[in-house]
Enzyme design. Structure first.
Site, mmCIF file in Angstrom:
data_model
loop_
_atom_site.group_PDB
_atom_site.id
_atom_site.type_symbol
_atom_site.label_atom_id
_atom_site.label_comp_id
_atom_site.label_asym_id
_atom_site.label_seq_id
_atom_site.Cartn_x
_atom_site.Cartn_y
_atom_site.Cartn_z
ATOM 1 N N ASP A 16 35.254 41.883 -19.569
ATOM 2 C CA ASP A 16 34.241 42.831 -19.483
ATOM 3 C C ASP A 16 33.865 43.120 -20.680
ATOM 4 O O ASP A 16 34.541 43.866 -21.740
ATOM 5 C CB ASP A 16 35.291 44.005 -18.867
ATOM 6 N N ASP A 70 26.632 43.681 -19.634
ATOM 7 C CA ASP A 70 27.757 44.133 -19.020
ATOM 8 C C ASP A 70 28.366 42.967 -17.788
ATOM 9 O O ASP A 70 27.939 43.321 -16.933
ATOM 10 C CB ASP A 70 27.556 45.484 -18.600
#
Length: 699
Positions: free
Chosen positions: A406, A589
């Protein structure tokens, strides 16, 4: 060498003059001297380090082949053999950029340069991590910084020498012999040692002229104000800046912007897949001098032969710049002047040392030239074609976990053994089964858009892509809320964002890998395979990038705000319409599958692609997909297009349901979030050294 028998006699004789300690080179990247500890004396080689305050040596109980290989090849202290030993027992861990040590405090007599220091507390190390310690010629480290830096609470050795009146003046100085560098190193044949540590004063035979004095600007490190740096007609640090003299660092470390300018002026190139910043060896004698201005007027000059390092690599001579970036903190303007500087400019330290002790963070030194570092590849696996995870292990013996990669967060967390109902379908960490576990117990709570986790922090060894990251702090989750966590294939999350957005001050895993010298460059990159049926869905490259996975050259954009991987997007075009017309902020992201933008921009895009329903999902006519326009993201002046096949998802549970990946931001925020839909088309490089991102078409 005979040690003094009577401490009072030692004070009467030793305090009238200065003492000299010969120094020896460890590959020209560190300098060590001999000390003894205990009665009778046990001999140790210790690195002389002005960048830390503590003294440590390996213990006789440091025997584990798994956690203490470095101890097995070095001298070890045996408290049972010393009649002057006094136990303390407090456990302490100290982390450096190139490794870490842990053990318990002990007290004994220490002898340096023939002088006995009574009741000296030091760290008896029983755990050592880091290849540099394993291969070092020195056994331990002797710190000479101010006591305010001490992570252990012990009084530094030189402070005790002052307190016990063992030196004439509260002064020490440091001299390194200037070697001549060719394909191999030739030392002055008349010199049997490589330098000298002078305790109590200085040696005027080892320097020319008079000293230029500068005040210590912040007690802790040996920190002072540097007026400016001049190179040709270029002036850096123009309005002055802070600098630290650090004998435990081999190179010269500075802010990335300044270092980039210097390396550009000397023709250095930071090659991919290598750690060095190389220059043409045939041109080094034509390179300019670099002047460090101190004391208002004094030039401390480095010549090219000072700041160019010659090494033998694959039987050929290579030349590298000694100027490297402070890749972890670009906003920190402080310079660190290591042994490259000290070989030209002898060091004389004369500011009296405070006797009071205050708490301090553990010193984390920049990694210098550490052997056996490289680029590693970690396979990515697909979780419902939405997010991607890797397999790591934590603890000794290792406990395996699947963790989502992430870039939109910085923390590592996995479920704890204490997590019951919400964690039963996932692997859980049991700290009782790990011999390398260190309790922390600070609570943490991390909110996500569709859930949150909370628990407490712990520290252990984390293995990532086959590399052991020592002393990694992470979250032990005792509760997870959110439907996504319950049904996910992954157990936890591994954040790859900046330190600035970490929870409770946790250092991100990748930054620890950089500091511990485990990767070749402060870069990682991500490739995602567009075919979801492949067993391996992509790869995460740590330490560089893989040119076999992308086409052409990278288009680079600077990070505009460290925290997320945030940058300026020029505009977004679809058909004849433009949104984000005057530029806007965007974030890459990997924890998001969608393309998320401001509601006003998304409304325009979804209207142009013919949304026919818009509740929780934005539905389009499946029969019209082939007719839909491309959406062009203009980044760094270059167009990155997504076709309708990229931004439309065909729901396999319903052949007639097709969904747009363009979604409204969950809050009214002008920032765009480019998720894995974008990364499947474009290979992305994340460069923490230059604080930039690079995009190239994925193969």
């Amino acid at each position: 060498r005979q040690r003094a028998i009577d401490i009072n006699f030692d004070r009467l004789t030793r305090a009238t003059h200065i003492a000299r300690q010969p120094l020896f080179s460890d590959g020209d990247i560190a300098y060590y001297g001999n000390i003894t500890i205990g009665t009778p004396p046990q001999v140790f080689n210790v690195l002389i380090d002005t960048g830390s305050p503590d003294l440590w040596v390996p213990s006789i109980i440091c025997t584990s082949k798994l956690t203490s290989r470095a101890c097995l090849t070095h001298n070890t202290y045996d408290s049972r053999k010393s009649s002057t030993y006094r136990p303390d027992g407090k456990y302490i861990g100290i982390r450096y950029g190139n490794g870490a040590v842990g053990g318990h405090l002990s007290t004994d007599v220490v002898n340096i340069a023939g002088i006995d220091i009574q009741n000296q507390t030091f760290l008896e190390v029983k755990e050592q991590y880091g290849k540099s310690f394993e291969y070092a010629k020195y056994d331990g480290i002797l710190g000479l910084s101010y006591p305010t830096l001490s992570a252990t609470g012990m009084i530094p050795l030189f402070s005790n020498m002052i307190n016990q009146q063992l030196v004439k003046n509260p002064i020490f100085s440091f001299y390194i012999e200037q070697h001549v560098y060719f394909c191999i190193h030739y030392a002055n044949p008349n010199v049997q040692w490589d330098g000298e540590l002078i305790l109590g004063g200085s040696d005027n035979r080892l320097y020319l002229g008079d000293f230029t004095y500068v005040d210590v600007s912040k007690k802790g490190y040996w920190q002072f104000t540097l007026d400016k740096i001049k190179m040709k007609d270029k002036v850096l640090c123009e309005n002055s800046c802070q600098a630290i003299v650090d004998t435990g660092t081999s190179l010269i470390i500075g802010p990335p912007t300044d270092v980039t300018i210097i390396n550009r002026l000397i023709g250095a190139d930071h090659y991919n897949f290598t750690r060095g910043i190389f220059v043409n060896c045939n041109k080094i004698y034509n390179l300019p001098n670099i002047d460090f201005i101190v004391g208002g007027f004094r030039k401390l000059r480095l010549f090219s032969e000072d700041y160019i390092i010659k090494e033998i690599y694959n039987d050929e001579m290579v030349c590298m710049s000694a100027f490297v970036s402070d890749y972890q903190n670009e906003s920190n303007p402080t310079w660190t002047l290591g042994d490259v500087f000290l070989r030209r400019i002898p060091l004389y330290k004369t500011h009296s040392i405070q006797k009071s002790l205050r708490g301090s963070d553990i010193h984390r030194r920049q990694v210098t030239l550490t052997p056996n570092i490289g680029i590693v590849r970690q396979s990515l696996f697909n979780d419902y074609n939405s997010v991607y995870y890797v397999i790591i292990s934590i603890g000794t013996p290792p406990q395996k976990f699947k963790v989502q990669i992430d870039t939109g967060s910085s923390d590592l967390w996995v479920p704890s053994k204490k997590c019951r109902l919400s964690c039963l379908s996932h692997n859980r960490y049991d700290n009782k089964k790990s011999s390398t576990y260190i309790p922390n117990n600070i609570p943490f709570n991390i909110p996500y858009i569709r859930g949150n986790v909370y628990g407490y922090l712990s520290t252990d060894v984390v293995n990532f892509a086959g590399l052991d990251v020592q002393y990694q702090t992470f979250g032990e989750a005792i509760s997870k809320f959110g439907f996504n966590f319950a049904r996910s294939k992954f157990d936890g999350i591994l954040g790859m964002g900046y330190l600035e957005i970490s929870s409770e001050g946790m250092t991100p895993v990748f930054i620890n890998m950089i500091e511990q010298g485990l990767v070749e460059l402060p870069i990682f990159s991500i490739y995602i395979n567009r075919n979801p049926l492949y067993a391996v869905s992509g790869e995460l490259i740590l330490g560089g990038s893989n040119s076999a996975r992308y086409e052409g050259e990278f288009t680079y954009v600077n990070v505009t705000r460290k925290g997320y991987w945030q940058f300026t997007m020029d505009k977004v075009q679809i058909g004849g319409s433009t949104v984000c017309a005057n530029g806007c902020q965007a974030v890459i992201d990997t924890g998001t599958s969608d393309l998320i933008g401001p509601s006003w921009d998304i409304a325009i895009i979804n209207k142009l692609i013919g949304i026919i329903a818009s509740n929780d999902e934005t539905i389009v006519d499946c029969d019209q997909i082939s007719n839909l326009p491309n959406v062009d993201f203009v980044i760094g002046g270059k167009i990155f297009s997504l076709t309708s096949k990229d931004y439309i998802f065909k729901n396999k549970q319903s052949e007639m349901e097709c969904i747009s990946f363009f979604q409204n931001n969950y809050v009214e925020n002008p920032i765009w979030i480019l998720g894995n839909v974008f990364l499947r088309r474009y290979y992305t490089e994340f460069d923490m050294g230059h604080h930039r991102m690079g995009f190239a078409p994925a193969k």
